[in-house]
Write a protein that holds these residues in place. Sequence first.
Motif, PDB file in Angstrom:
ATOM      1  N   ILE A  24       0.847  -1.200   0.000  1.00 55.30           N
ATOM      2  CA  ILE A  24       0.000   0.000   0.000  1.00 55.30           C
ATOM      3  C   ILE A  24       0.881   1.248   0.000  1.00 55.30           C
ATOM      4  O   ILE A  24       1.706   1.434   0.894  1.00 55.30           O
ATOM      5  N   ASN A  27      -3.858   5.023   1.011  1.00 55.11           N
ATOM      6  CA  ASN A  27      -5.166   4.376   1.184  1.00 55.11           C
ATOM      7  C   ASN A  27      -6.120   5.386   1.829  1.00 55.11           C
ATOM      8  O   ASN A  27      -6.292   5.395   3.041  1.00 55.11           O
ATOM      9  N   HIS A 115     -12.466  -7.564  -1.472  1.00 55.42           N
ATOM     10  CA  HIS A 115     -12.389  -7.935  -0.049  1.00 55.42           C
ATOM     11  C   HIS A 115     -11.418  -9.103   0.145  1.00 55.42           C
ATOM     12  O   HIS A 115     -10.640  -9.134   1.111  1.00 55.42           O
ATOM     13  N   ALA A 118      -7.821  -8.010   0.013  1.00 54.46           N
ATOM     14  CA  ALA A 118      -7.311  -7.287   1.195  1.00 54.46           C
ATOM     15  C   ALA A 118      -6.352  -8.189   1.970  1.00 54.46           C
ATOM     16  O   ALA A 118      -5.411  -7.710   2.609  1.00 54.46           O
ATOM     17  N   PRO A 295      -7.829 -10.937   8.072  1.00 55.81           N
ATOM     18  CA  PRO A 295      -7.425  -9.594   7.653  1.00 55.81           C
ATOM     19  C   PRO A 295      -7.265  -8.692   8.870  1.00 55.81           C
ATOM     20  O   PRO A 295      -7.979  -8.858   9.863  1.00 55.81           O
ATOM     21  N   LEU A 299      -8.430  -3.334   7.385  1.00 55.80           N
ATOM     22  CA  LEU A 299      -8.699  -3.683   5.979  1.00 55.80           C
ATOM     23  C   LEU A 299      -9.958  -4.543   5.816  1.00 55.80           C
ATOM     24  O   LEU A 299     -10.254  -5.019   4.725  1.00 55.80           O
ATOM     25  N   ASN A 303     -12.490  -0.322   1.322  1.00 57.30           N
ATOM     26  CA  ASN A 303     -11.341   0.551   1.049  1.00 57.30           C
ATOM     27  C   ASN A 303     -10.936   0.343  -0.404  1.00 57.30           C
ATOM     28  O   ASN A 303     -11.403  -0.599  -1.061  1.00 57.30           O
ATOM     29  N   ALA A 305      -7.615   0.186  -1.374  1.00 53.34           N
ATOM     30  CA  ALA A 305      -6.357  -0.570  -1.476  1.00 53.34           C
ATOM     31  C   ALA A 305      -6.667  -2.003  -1.921  1.00 53.34           C
ATOM     32  O   ALA A 305      -5.955  -2.588  -2.741  1.00 53.34           O
ATOM     33  N   MET A 306      -7.752  -2.561  -1.374  1.00 49.60           N
ATOM     34  CA  MET A 306      -8.119  -3.936  -1.742  1.00 49.60           C
ATOM     35  C   MET A 306      -8.533  -4.020  -3.221  1.00 49.60           C
ATOM     36  O   MET A 306      -8.303  -5.038  -3.883  1.00 49.60           O
TER      37      MET A 306
END
Length: 336
Positions: A24, A27, A115, A118, A295, A299, A303, A305-306
């Motif tokens: 990452i 984020n 998801h 993540a 996770p 996370l 979000n 980033a996933m």
Amino acid sequence: MNILAFESSCDETAVAVVRDGRTILSNAVASQIPIHALYGGVVPEIASRKHVEAIVPLADQALSEAGLAPAEIDAVAVTYAPGLIGAVLVGVNFAKAVALAWGKPLVPVHHVRGHIAALYLAHPDLEPPFLCLCVSGGTTAIVHVRDYTEMDILGATRDDAAGECFDKAARVLGLPYPGGKPLDDLSQGGRDDAFSLPLAHVEGHPLDLSFSGLKTAVVNLVHNAQQKGEELNRRDLAASFARAVSQSLIPRVMAAAELTGQKTVAVAGGVAANSRVRADLEAACAAHGCRLFLPPLALCGDNAAMIAAQGYYEYLAGHRAGPDLNAYATRDLSQG
Ligand code: KG4
């Protein structure tokens, strides 16, 4: 490879930059929860408008926190399904515009695949194949992740998602929206055998689930007590409810692990933050000799980033979208 990703499927606007699907760089998340909490749930029209307001400053923030110029972005990924259609459309249209203006490839990402991805951000050693319990506000499914972009649903809810059930049970207990976390907190120290709650079974489909009966049972218990002027022990009811949800989920995950021969198990989505589900999965995996990947709490919720992480693997698999990319309220995650 740096992927800039957008997520706007429900009540979080999110923009992130991730390197090579695993690291990452930024984020940024703007949550709308305080606004929707006033109404006791997400108001779709308000969600769409708030996404429109948030997405430009959030994109600036994500790029500057990553310390990257547009020229250093290799592809743009976006959640295109499932979700509130007006909300998903905001991210999809913004991502299309960015990809077009900067001349970058556009990669569509299924929210629930995100998801699952993540987990890659938190666990560098996790690689498919594995079994993943996906539990969020809109999804409850046991997924066989055969490869990064190839997955099958082995079992799923026939009605409500686990998160939705948590939110409804929390509401009737007088807890604020979204109720999963407050209900989890309330359940701590409660007697989980104080109330006997129904566990559904779908005839002929042992890996499928149903949560509507459990939801109705909690609502009826609370309403009946209110009508009789009786005091319910809310802590015990919260603990009994969390136990019922967990007991619906975990045995099916372990049955799916046996069916597929998978010894690696993971959990993803907002409800993956639930302390009872995490503890029960840990115990069940230990008993079955399975390795468990959880996770980090940060996370579990929505979000971008996933989405960037999954976008990386979708990109490697050659998945691209053009300016005609549409948003979908529902979409099977096995279709990509
Ligand atoms: O993954 P997510 O942020 O959004 C969707 O993609 O749906 O999941 C949100 C759901 C909500 O229903 C929320 O109440 C639930 O996750 N949730 C929890 C907990 N934290 C969030 N449910 C139970 N226990 C928690 N600790």
